[in-house]
Design an enzyme around this catalytic site. Structure first.
Site, PDB file in Angstrom:
ATOM      1  N   SER A   1       0.840  -1.196   0.000  1.00 12.78           N
ATOM      2  CA  SER A   1       0.000   0.000   0.000  1.00 12.78           C
ATOM      3  C   SER A   1       0.872   1.242   0.000  1.00 12.78           C
ATOM      4  O   SER A   1       1.706   1.435   0.883  1.00 12.78           O
ATOM      5  CB  SER A   1      -0.899   0.016   1.237  1.00 12.78           C
ATOM      6  OG  SER A   1      -1.355   1.343   1.459  1.00 12.78           O
TER       7      SER A   1
ATOM      8  N   HIS B   1      -1.587  -1.550  -4.060  1.00 21.58           N
ATOM      9  CA  HIS B   1      -2.808  -1.104  -3.372  1.00 21.58           C
ATOM     10  C   HIS B   1      -2.773   0.417  -3.254  1.00 21.58           C
ATOM     11  O   HIS B   1      -1.817   0.981  -2.713  1.00 21.58           O
ATOM     12  CB  HIS B   1      -2.855  -1.757  -1.992  1.00 21.58           C
ATOM     13  CG  HIS B   1      -4.108  -1.518  -1.224  1.00 21.58           C
ATOM     14  ND1 HIS B   1      -5.267  -2.239  -1.420  1.00 21.58           N
ATOM     15  CD2 HIS B   1      -4.387  -0.640  -0.218  1.00 21.58           C
ATOM     16  CE1 HIS B   1      -6.197  -1.822  -0.566  1.00 21.58           C
ATOM     17  NE2 HIS B   1      -5.690  -0.846   0.166  1.00 21.58           N
TER      18      HIS B   1
ATOM     19  N   ASP C   1      -4.759   3.688  -1.810  1.00 24.90           N
ATOM     20  CA  ASP C   1      -5.788   4.088  -0.849  1.00 24.90           C
ATOM     21  C   ASP C   1      -6.323   5.473  -1.177  1.00 24.90           C
ATOM     22  O   ASP C   1      -5.602   6.464  -1.106  1.00 24.90           O
ATOM     23  CB  ASP C   1      -5.196   4.086   0.568  1.00 24.90           C
ATOM     24  CG  ASP C   1      -5.000   2.676   1.083  1.00 24.90           C
ATOM     25  OD1 ASP C   1      -6.000   1.927   1.137  1.00 24.90           O
ATOM     26  OD2 ASP C   1      -3.858   2.305   1.398  1.00 24.90           O
TER      27      ASP C   1
ATOM     28  N   MET D   1      -8.911   8.316  -0.141  1.00 26.37           N
ATOM     29  CA  MET D   1      -9.698   8.777   1.013  1.00 26.37           C
ATOM     30  C   MET D   1     -10.255  10.158   0.712  1.00 26.37           C
ATOM     31  O   MET D   1      -9.543  11.029   0.195  1.00 26.37           O
ATOM     32  CB  MET D   1      -8.814   8.836   2.252  1.00 26.37           C
ATOM     33  CG  MET D   1      -8.114   7.521   2.562  1.00 26.37           C
ATOM     34  SD  MET D   1      -7.289   7.579   4.144  1.00 26.37           S
ATOM     35  CE  MET D   1      -6.423   6.006   4.133  1.00 26.37           C
TER      36      MET D   1
ATOM     37  N   HIS E   1      -8.591   1.096  -3.442  1.00 27.32           N
ATOM     38  CA  HIS E   1      -9.457   0.972  -2.269  1.00 27.32           C
ATOM     39  C   HIS E   1     -10.120   2.323  -2.042  1.00 27.32           C
ATOM     40  O   HIS E   1      -9.469   3.263  -1.598  1.00 27.32           O
ATOM     41  CB  HIS E   1      -8.579   0.540  -1.080  1.00 27.32           C
ATOM     42  CG  HIS E   1      -9.303   0.419   0.210  1.00 27.32           C
ATOM     43  ND1 HIS E   1      -8.640   0.303   1.423  1.00 27.32           N
ATOM     44  CD2 HIS E   1     -10.629   0.394   0.512  1.00 27.32           C
ATOM     45  CE1 HIS E   1      -9.523   0.202   2.395  1.00 27.32           C
ATOM     46  NE2 HIS E   1     -10.730   0.275   1.878  1.00 27.32           N
TER      47      HIS E   1
ATOM     48  N   MET F   1     -12.155   4.624  -0.146  1.00 27.14           N
ATOM     49  CA  MET F   1     -12.759   4.986   1.144  1.00 27.14           C
ATOM     50  C   MET F   1     -13.460   6.313   0.932  1.00 27.14           C
ATOM     51  O   MET F   1     -12.990   7.383   1.306  1.00 27.14           O
ATOM     52  CB  MET F   1     -11.662   5.056   2.219  1.00 27.14           C
ATOM     53  CG  MET F   1     -11.138   3.660   2.579  1.00 27.14           C
ATOM     54  SD  MET F   1      -9.531   3.686   3.387  1.00 27.14           S
ATOM     55  CE  MET F   1      -8.463   3.695   1.962  1.00 27.14           C
TER      56      MET F   1
ATOM     57  N   MET G   1     -11.455  -5.348   6.486  1.00 27.99           N
ATOM     58  CA  MET G   1     -10.527  -4.394   7.110  1.00 27.99           C
ATOM     59  C   MET G   1     -10.113  -4.933   8.483  1.00 27.99           C
ATOM     60  O   MET G   1     -10.968  -5.304   9.298  1.00 27.99           O
ATOM     61  CB  MET G   1     -11.190  -3.028   7.276  1.00 27.99           C
ATOM     62  CG  MET G   1     -11.448  -2.265   5.986  1.00 27.99           C
ATOM     63  SD  MET G   1      -9.980  -1.962   4.985  1.00 27.99           S
ATOM     64  CE  MET G   1      -8.937  -1.005   6.109  1.00 27.99           C
TER      65      MET G   1
ATOM     66  N   GLY H   1      -8.536   4.726   7.399  1.00 33.09           N
ATOM     67  CA  GLY H   1      -8.226   6.152   7.517  1.00 33.09           C
ATOM     68  C   GLY H   1      -6.747   6.428   7.642  1.00 33.09           C
ATOM     69  O   GLY H   1      -6.263   7.419   7.132  1.00 33.09           O
ATOM     70  N   PHE H   2      -6.038   5.526   8.304  1.00 32.08           N
ATOM     71  CA  PHE H   2      -4.617   5.793   8.572  1.00 32.08           C
ATOM     72  C   PHE H   2      -3.801   4.510   8.511  1.00 32.08           C
ATOM     73  O   PHE H   2      -4.302   3.446   8.881  1.00 32.08           O
ATOM     74  CB  PHE H   2      -4.453   6.440   9.951  1.00 32.08           C
ATOM     75  CG  PHE H   2      -5.211   7.740  10.065  1.00 32.08           C
ATOM     76  CD1 PHE H   2      -4.649   8.926   9.608  1.00 32.08           C
ATOM     77  CD2 PHE H   2      -6.499   7.762  10.573  1.00 32.08           C
ATOM     78  CE1 PHE H   2      -5.357  10.119   9.668  1.00 32.08           C
ATOM     79  CE2 PHE H   2      -7.229   8.951  10.636  1.00 32.08           C
ATOM     80  CZ  PHE H   2      -6.655  10.132  10.183  1.00 32.08           C
ATOM     81  N   GLY H   3      -2.556   4.659   8.105  1.00 33.00           N
ATOM     82  CA  GLY H   3      -1.638   3.540   8.139  1.00 33.00           C
ATOM     83  C   GLY H   3      -1.038   3.399   9.536  1.00 33.00           C
ATOM     84  O   GLY H   3      -1.239   4.264  10.404  1.00 33.00           O
ATOM     85  N   GLY H   4      -0.345   2.313   9.745  1.00 36.92           N
ATOM     86  CA  GLY H   4       0.419   2.148  10.978  1.00 36.92           C
ATOM     87  C   GLY H   4      -0.378   1.785  12.220  1.00 36.92           C
ATOM     88  O   GLY H   4       0.133   1.883  13.332  1.00 36.92           O
TER      89      GLY H   4
ATOM     90  N   ASP I   1      -6.500  -5.962   5.170  1.00 30.70           N
ATOM     91  CA  ASP I   1      -5.829  -4.660   5.049  1.00 30.70           C
ATOM     92  C   ASP I   1      -5.839  -3.982   6.412  1.00 30.70           C
ATOM     93  O   ASP I   1      -6.907  -3.741   6.979  1.00 30.70           O
ATOM     94  CB  ASP I   1      -6.615  -3.832   4.012  1.00 30.70           C
ATOM     95  CG  ASP I   1      -6.043  -2.439   3.778  1.00 30.70           C
ATOM     96  OD1 ASP I   1      -4.956  -2.128   4.298  1.00 30.70           O
ATOM     97  OD2 ASP I   1      -6.704  -1.668   3.056  1.00 30.70           O
TER      98      ASP I   1
ATOM     99  N   GLY J   1      -2.493  -3.268   9.481  1.00 28.80           N
ATOM    100  CA  GLY J   1      -1.641  -3.943  10.466  1.00 28.80           C
ATOM    101  C   GLY J   1      -1.078  -5.263   9.988  1.00 28.80           C
ATOM    102  O   GLY J   1      -0.709  -6.116  10.805  1.00 28.80           O
TER     103      GLY J   1
ATOM    104  N   GLY K   1       1.167  -1.654   4.286  1.00 25.25           N
ATOM    105  CA  GLY K   1       1.687  -0.316   4.063  1.00 25.25           C
ATOM    106  C   GLY K   1       2.963  -0.101   4.845  1.00 25.25           C
ATOM    107  O   GLY K   1       4.067  -0.174   4.298  1.00 25.25           O
ATOM    108  N   SER K   2       2.823   0.122   6.146  1.00 22.19           N
ATOM    109  CA  SER K   2       4.011   0.467   6.941  1.00 22.19           C
ATOM    110  C   SER K   2       5.019  -0.674   7.005  1.00 22.19           C
ATOM    111  O   SER K   2       6.224  -0.425   7.049  1.00 22.19           O
ATOM    112  CB  SER K   2       3.605   0.947   8.337  1.00 22.19           C
ATOM    113  OG  SER K   2       2.663   0.100   8.901  1.00 22.19           O
TER     114      SER K   2
HETATM  115  C1  DX5 Z   1      -5.928   2.095   5.948  1.00 23.20           C
HETATM  116  C2  DX5 Z   1      -5.644   1.708   4.521  1.00 23.20           C
HETATM  117  C3  DX5 Z   1      -4.563   0.713   4.423  1.00 23.20           C
HETATM  118  C4  DX5 Z   1      -3.242   1.177   4.987  1.00 23.20           C
HETATM  119  C5  DX5 Z   1      -2.643   0.029   5.698  1.00 23.20           C
HETATM  120  O1  DX5 Z   1      -7.100   2.828   6.003  1.00 23.20           O
HETATM  121  O2  DX5 Z   1      -6.778   1.159   3.904  1.00 23.20           O
HETATM  122  O3  DX5 Z   1      -4.400   0.217   3.107  1.00 23.20           O
HETATM  123  O4  DX5 Z   1      -2.326   1.627   4.036  1.00 23.20           O
HETATM  124  O5  DX5 Z   1      -1.487   0.456   6.335  1.00 23.20           O
HETATM  125  P1  DX5 Z   1      -0.738  -0.472   7.384  1.00 23.20           P
HETATM  126  O6  DX5 Z   1      -0.266  -1.656   6.624  1.00 23.20           O
HETATM  127  O7  DX5 Z   1       0.353   0.421   7.865  1.00 23.20           O
HETATM  128  O8  DX5 Z   1      -1.738  -0.802   8.452  1.00 23.20           O
HETATM  129 ZN    ZN Z   2      -6.433   0.096   1.927  1.00 20.32          ZN
END
Ligand code: DX5
Ligand code: ZN
Length: 226
Positions: A16, A40, A42, A44, A73, A75, A143, A148-151, A181, A183, A203-204
């Protein structure tokens, strides 16, 4: 022409871009070009989720740098207004959230546009919300964090829903990808795989790492070796 999504149900790793350097996205894509199955992306809208990322112009720019399958994706509260623009920009699959409603219509629209149709469910959305649409989708996204956020930390409490989706897909012999998707890393990915997931968005764990290529392969190896 649409890119090959691979065999439904086969193991796929989808880095991602959300955790990449947005000032050097082409470079980030290059770092995973020969190792990722999908990319992927994202999207938003600052309404469905409290964050704002990228839209069709960025997808179009990325398309000039990559031949990867683009897994978008969405959102977004009103994804229907943008499906055609994402398709024209080079998206291969678009995933809409079941929480926004008009689900049947949106999935039909995706397919009519030649996109693979995905349906996403938030961690607290039950399997029953997704179940009526299983024969209209190419992908179900469970999900494993609130979007909304990575990490964020992986939510293991979603795994029983993953198992339920996989069981029902298998019962009905539906060739559908089951994606997780949020963590996802080399510890959580094998757990999600054991529950029935086959597409792993990270992602992270990938772009937060010094070596995204190796990080992608580590997740793949962890799933294979479980
Ligand atoms: C979160 C996104 C994810 C995000 C995952 O809302 O949909 O795709 O990038 O990031 P990690 O892998 O860091 O949880
Ligand atoms: Zn995503």
């Amino acid at each position: 022409m649409a890119r090959d999504p691979g065999v439904p149900g086969a193991l796929k790793i989808a880095p991602s871009l959300l955790s990449a350097d947005f000032g050097s996205l082409a470079e980030a894509v290059g770092e995973v070009a020969n190792v990722a199955d999908w990319l992927h992306i994202d999207v938003m809208d600052a309404h469905f989720v409290p964050n704002l990322t990228v839209g069709p112009p960025v997808v179009a720019s990325l398309r000039r740098h990559s031949g990867l399958y683009f897994d978008c994706h969405l959102m977004m509260t009103d994804p229907g207004d943008y499906l055609e623009a994402f398709r024209d920009a080079g998206a291969d699959g678009c995933t809409v959230h079941v929480e926004v409603g008009r689900t049947g219509e949106l999935l039909d629209e995706c397919r009519a546009l030649g996109l693979r149709a995905g349906l996403a469910a938030n961690p607290d959305t039950p399997f029953e919300a997704v179940e009526p649409y299983l024969d209209k989708v190419d992908l179900v996204l469970c999900m494993t964090v609130f979007p909304g956020f990575g990490g964020q930390a992986f939510m293991a409490e979603v795994l029983p829903k993953v198992t339920e989706v996989r069981r029902r897909l298998d019962e009905r012999r539906l060739a559908v990808d089951l994606e997780v998707d949020g963590g996802i890393d080399r510890d959580s990915a094998p757990r999600a795989a054991a529950a029935g997931a086959n597409v792993f968005v990270a992602g992270s764990a990938i772009f937060g790492s010094e070596r995204p290529w190796d990080a992608t392969e580590e997740i793949r190896a962890a799933v294979r070796g479980r």
